[in-house]
Scaffold this motif. Sequence first.
Motif, mmCIF file in Angstrom:
data_model
loop_
_atom_site.group_PDB
_atom_site.id
_atom_site.type_symbol
_atom_site.label_atom_id
_atom_site.label_comp_id
_atom_site.label_asym_id
_atom_site.label_seq_id
_atom_site.Cartn_x
_atom_site.Cartn_y
_atom_site.Cartn_z
ATOM 1 N N SER B 110 6.775 9.425 54.642
ATOM 2 C CA SER B 110 7.994 10.165 54.428
ATOM 3 C C SER B 110 8.724 9.760 53.029
ATOM 4 O O SER B 110 8.131 8.915 52.321
ATOM 5 N N VAL B 111 9.532 10.568 52.502
ATOM 6 C CA VAL B 111 10.037 10.302 51.118
ATOM 7 C C VAL B 111 11.550 10.110 51.156
ATOM 8 O O VAL B 111 12.364 11.356 51.792
ATOM 9 N N SER B 112 12.440 9.288 51.047
ATOM 10 C CA SER B 112 13.698 9.156 51.047
ATOM 11 C C SER B 112 14.313 10.017 49.999
ATOM 12 O O SER B 112 13.769 10.163 49.036
ATOM 13 N N PRO B 113 15.699 10.371 50.406
ATOM 14 C CA PRO B 113 16.400 11.214 49.303
ATOM 15 C C PRO B 113 16.360 10.597 47.866
ATOM 16 O O PRO B 113 15.987 11.240 47.034
ATOM 17 N N ARG B 134 7.265 1.234 53.942
ATOM 18 C CA ARG B 134 7.243 1.106 55.362
ATOM 19 C C ARG B 134 6.829 2.120 56.085
ATOM 20 O O ARG B 134 7.288 3.377 55.696
ATOM 21 N N GLY B 175 9.208 6.520 62.362
ATOM 22 C CA GLY B 175 10.059 6.421 61.243
ATOM 23 C C GLY B 175 11.432 6.956 61.846
ATOM 24 O O GLY B 175 12.710 6.491 61.796
ATOM 25 N N GLU B 176 11.445 8.005 62.843
ATOM 26 C CA GLU B 176 12.728 8.653 63.159
ATOM 27 C C GLU B 176 13.319 7.843 64.043
ATOM 28 O O GLU B 176 14.601 7.922 64.203
ATOM 29 N N GLY B 178 13.184 4.546 64.075
ATOM 30 C CA GLY B 178 13.553 3.256 63.450
ATOM 31 C C GLY B 178 12.906 1.926 63.992
ATOM 32 O O GLY B 178 13.244 0.773 64.304
ATOM 33 N N VAL B 211 21.774 0.744 69.305
ATOM 34 C CA VAL B 211 21.307 2.062 68.639
ATOM 35 C C VAL B 211 22.631 3.043 69.408
ATOM 36 O O VAL B 211 22.926 3.159 70.558
ATOM 37 N N ALA B 212 23.185 3.694 68.520
ATOM 38 C CA ALA B 212 24.167 4.513 68.857
ATOM 39 C C ALA B 212 23.611 5.671 69.769
ATOM 40 O O ALA B 212 22.345 6.047 69.640
ATOM 41 N N THR B 214 22.349 8.297 70.312
ATOM 42 C CA THR B 214 21.685 9.820 69.760
ATOM 43 C C THR B 214 20.325 9.683 69.851
ATOM 44 O O THR B 214 19.809 9.934 71.055
ATOM 45 N N SER B 215 19.557 9.580 68.989
ATOM 46 C CA SER B 215 17.979 9.904 69.170
ATOM 47 C C SER B 215 17.302 9.217 70.145
ATOM 48 O O SER B 215 16.712 9.686 71.067
ATOM 49 N N ARG B 347 16.051 15.079 57.217
ATOM 50 C CA ARG B 347 16.099 13.961 56.028
ATOM 51 C C ARG B 347 14.624 14.434 55.540
ATOM 52 O O ARG B 347 14.524 14.077 54.239
ATOM 53 N N VAL B 375 22.296 16.834 66.910
ATOM 54 C CA VAL B 375 22.096 16.445 65.566
ATOM 55 C C VAL B 375 20.971 15.443 65.716
ATOM 56 O O VAL B 375 19.846 15.483 65.120
ATOM 57 N N ARG B 379 17.176 15.855 64.622
ATOM 58 C CA ARG B 379 16.431 15.121 63.639
ATOM 59 C C ARG B 379 15.429 14.013 63.987
ATOM 60 O O ARG B 379 14.298 13.934 63.402
#
Lengths: 85, 473
Positions: B110-113, B134, B175-176, B178, B211-212, B214-215, B347, B375, B379
């Motif tokens: 992956s490539v961060s922004p 990582r 990666g997604e 974490g 972890v909130a 979401t995913s 992302r 969302v 993601r």
Amino acid sequence: MNEQDARAAVRQAIGQVAPDVDLDEEAETARLRQDLELDSLDFLRLIETIAQTTGVDTPERDYAQVGTVKGLIDYVAAHGRGAGE
Amino acid sequence: MGEFRMPALGADMEQGKLIEWLVKPGDYVHRGDMVAVIDTDKADIDVESFEEGVVAELLVEVGTTVPVGGVLARITQTPAAGVAPAGRTAPVPVPVPAPVPVPAAATSGSVSPPVRRLAHSLGIDTGDLHGTGRNGAVTRADVEAAARASAPAPAPEKPDADRVRSSPRARRVAGELGVDLAAVSGTGLKGAITETDVRRSASAEVGTSAVAGTSAEAEPAAVTEPPVTEPPVTKPPVTEPAAEPPIPAPADRAESLRRAIGTLMTRSKREIPHYYLSTTLDLGAALAWMAEVNQARPISARLVPAALLLKAAALAAKEVPEVNGFFTDETFRPSRAVHLGVAVALRRGGLVAPAIHDADTLPVEVLMDQLRDLVGRARAGRLQRAEMADPTITVTNLGDLGVESVFGVIYPPQVALVGLGRVLEQPFARNGLIGVRPAVTATLSADHRVSDGLRGGRFLARMEELLQKPEEL
């Protein structure tokens, strides 16, 4: 809360919300939205995660203070439990 | 006798790969129960049954690519009618798609922004880079090393022996979610980490860490034991890698997603005579109301402006049916329900636009919860069939990341796309006085085969009116 703990909490939270961002590579002046590309939902999840781990609740009126990684670390350090002790 | 077939998950889909069965022969399924997970260009999609009955036979092995309409399983209405003796119904043991150790050069992480931006400024194509960060992520150092073109290729920072064996899919999911691969124990071939290992590790973490919602939490289904995790009984030593079907690397999904978007948008621009409208929405009342209600709420229950804007768009779409529905076979079919597609930027690049069902009927708080959930799952690359198939109108909200206005391309077979820009403080005049107010530029791209500017304008005008009474949204 001391700055070191605040930094650790912020880095951990960013790691959860944006796992692709390697903070070792980013300056702490990086802006959460423009540079790390966190949108408003990411941002909400970020401060929610920080609230859960540190107890620091960031009210909406303070959002402007926490626009950068450094700003967020400073905010958590200033408002975390044990501040002023 | 019913058949469970490969569904079309979007106007552009021709085939999909079965990556997990969520049922086994003998299971009773109701309409709507999730049956299988299909890998498409856009995401891993949970697909539900349209039949009620007993799963008689799974006809397709995990890892198989099947054209749209191909039969995947048989479902019988009564248990007695269909279930063959257990020995026959059990799917033939499948050579498990064990994680193939991928040559390092083929893996592009992956490539961060920020790194992407650096690469762009240095003229480096990150697709060619071998990430040393990582989870194989491309780091600044990788980009800078590549920029020194004459220098030899960057050496891996760790000796190969230290590398955690893992499949590309496992790395992507890690990666997604974490998840640190170093902390996961692998159950695959030679201890390699599989996707299921990662998901199990992630869901184990959810219990204890923060972890909130979401995913990671959103995928309990993935924790159920798929047969894939069992290591192959006895397999010949891995000297014949050719026998293993290659698992698409993360870069492949990004590439295929880009191709899919390109194909669909090309079709849109070729077939749909777009017209474009733009107006400024006064958000003074909406944001003041939101700030007030947010003050009394914990962070997890706070609203964001997008939730109010989406609700207003859904209500306006309900009132202006010419923007809500599908244009197929030269005919417009308005939709009574408003299933609001929400364009979600991923992302790693690309976007998907899954639906919030019946968005016009949801209280803003519920819509906000569903938005966060949707969302998060988009993601994480895991959505449901109906979310992908059902949007009747789509909203793209680029405002969070800075632009003032966006004129979108309609997703066929839909007939309108709403674009929302950044919330800005703007000067305005009223009763001869100049003031300042928060405002957002809303645009409508709509299909001239179905509506004219007058009706499209009505849609935007209704959004503006609805936002003046936020407490009624």
